[in-house]
Design a protein around this motif. Structure first.
Motif, PDB file in Angstrom:
ATOM      1  N   MET A  73     -12.838 -11.836  -4.049  1.00 36.58           N
ATOM      2  CA  MET A  73     -12.233 -10.881  -3.108  1.00 36.58           C
ATOM      3  C   MET A  73     -11.812  -9.585  -3.797  1.00 36.58           C
ATOM      4  O   MET A  73     -11.563  -8.592  -3.127  1.00 36.58           O
ATOM      5  N   GLY A  74     -11.661  -9.645  -5.129  1.00 36.97           N
ATOM      6  CA  GLY A  74     -11.230  -8.453  -5.855  1.00 36.97           C
ATOM      7  C   GLY A  74      -9.971  -8.650  -6.688  1.00 36.97           C
ATOM      8  O   GLY A  74      -9.521  -7.722  -7.358  1.00 36.97           O
TER       9      GLY A  74
ATOM     10  N   LEU B 214       0.829  -1.207   0.000  1.00 33.97           N
ATOM     11  CA  LEU B 214       0.000   0.000   0.000  1.00 33.97           C
ATOM     12  C   LEU B 214       0.863   1.258   0.000  1.00 33.97           C
ATOM     13  O   LEU B 214       0.537   2.241  -0.681  1.00 33.97           O
ATOM     14  N   GLU B 215       1.971   1.238   0.739  1.00 34.67           N
ATOM     15  CA  GLU B 215       2.894   2.378   0.742  1.00 34.67           C
ATOM     16  C   GLU B 215       3.468   2.607  -0.658  1.00 34.67           C
ATOM     17  O   GLU B 215       3.545   3.744  -1.126  1.00 34.67           O
ATOM     18  N   CYS B 216       3.847   1.527  -1.335  1.00 32.20           N
ATOM     19  CA  CYS B 216       4.374   1.633  -2.699  1.00 32.20           C
ATOM     20  C   CYS B 216       3.316   2.179  -3.647  1.00 32.20           C
ATOM     21  O   CYS B 216       3.620   3.022  -4.507  1.00 32.20           O
ATOM     22  N   LEU B 217       2.083   1.705  -3.526  1.00 36.46           N
ATOM     23  CA  LEU B 217       1.006   2.173  -4.391  1.00 36.46           C
ATOM     24  C   LEU B 217       0.744   3.664  -4.203  1.00 36.46           C
ATOM     25  O   LEU B 217       0.435   4.375  -5.168  1.00 36.46           O
TER      26      LEU B 217
ATOM     27  N   TRP C 243      -5.403   3.861  -8.251  1.00 31.19           N
ATOM     28  CA  TRP C 243      -4.894   2.492  -8.329  1.00 31.19           C
ATOM     29  C   TRP C 243      -5.869   1.440  -7.790  1.00 31.19           C
ATOM     30  O   TRP C 243      -5.593   0.260  -7.847  1.00 31.19           O
ATOM     31  N   ARG C 244      -7.027   1.857  -7.365  1.00 31.79           N
ATOM     32  CA  ARG C 244      -8.014   0.875  -6.876  1.00 31.79           C
ATOM     33  C   ARG C 244      -8.479  -0.062  -7.988  1.00 31.79           C
ATOM     34  O   ARG C 244      -8.969  -1.146  -7.720  1.00 31.79           O
TER      35      ARG C 244
ATOM     36  N   ILE D  32      -5.875  -6.630  -0.776  1.00 30.00           N
ATOM     37  CA  ILE D  32      -6.772  -6.427  -1.922  1.00 30.00           C
ATOM     38  C   ILE D  32      -8.062  -5.746  -1.473  1.00 30.00           C
ATOM     39  O   ILE D  32      -8.606  -4.905  -2.207  1.00 30.00           O
ATOM     40  N   ARG D  33      -8.530  -6.048  -0.291  1.00 22.72           N
ATOM     41  CA  ARG D  33      -9.721  -5.374   0.221  1.00 22.72           C
ATOM     42  C   ARG D  33      -9.465  -3.865   0.310  1.00 22.72           C
ATOM     43  O   ARG D  33     -10.286  -3.056  -0.122  1.00 22.72           O
TER      44      ARG D  33
END
Length: 160
Positions: free
Chosen positions: A103-104, A44-47, A80-81, A70-71
């Motif tokens: 789950m996505g 998440l930090e990278c994204l 980026w979602r 992924i949630r």
């Protein structure tokens, strides 16, 4: 004149350094840019900090596993979602792919990873976006694929 294509940027998320090394060896021919993360928090930090074309996301990791990651990716209000996310997992039972897509995840790849299948899934995901991949049967591999001894030799060489 066509604009030059940028290299595919891949976020590779796996807590196991050997798994990341194997994936990087498999992806070497793509001449892509790979950024590594060891868990969902780092992913998440990278994204938040960088642009990626696809995420390869291990499911079972400490700190934050792939299911929670992924949630959070899909629930985000960030661009980026909708990024394609391919689950990497040792879970290979009937119904697992459908469970991860629900789950996505965009797609699913069971470990041990097959190089040709990995490359096909990345190509398909970057061409298609975040929509789930259609169910298909694995393509046959050729003698040109790496075998486990090649991979282990390359890892030992790079570690030396």
């Amino acid at each position: 004149m066509a604009e030059p294509q940028h290299p595919v940027r891949i976020l590779l998320v796996d807590d196991n350094a050997t798994n990341r090394q194997v994936a990087k060896l498999f992806l070497a021919r793509l001449q892509c840019e790979i950024v590594e993360a060891e868990n969902g928090v780092e992913a998440l930090e990278c994204l938040h900090a960088q642009h990626f074309d696809v995420v390869l996301l291990d499911v079972h990791m400490p700190v934050m596993d792939g299911c929670e990651a992924i949630r959070r990716i899909r629930a985000s209000d960030q661009p980026w979602r909708t990024l394609p996310v391919i689950a990497l997992t040792a879970d290979a039972m009937e119904g697992d792919r459908e469970r991860f897509v629900a789950m996505g995840m965009t797609d699913y790849l069971a470990k041990p990873i097959d190089r040709r299948v990995l490359l096909n899934k990345i190509h398909e995901a970057t061409a298609r976006g975040a929509e789930p991949a259609p169910v298909e049967t694995p393509k046959a591999t050729t003698a040109q694929d790496f075998d486990l001894s090649d991979i282990l030799s390359a890892i030992e060489t790079s570690a030396a």
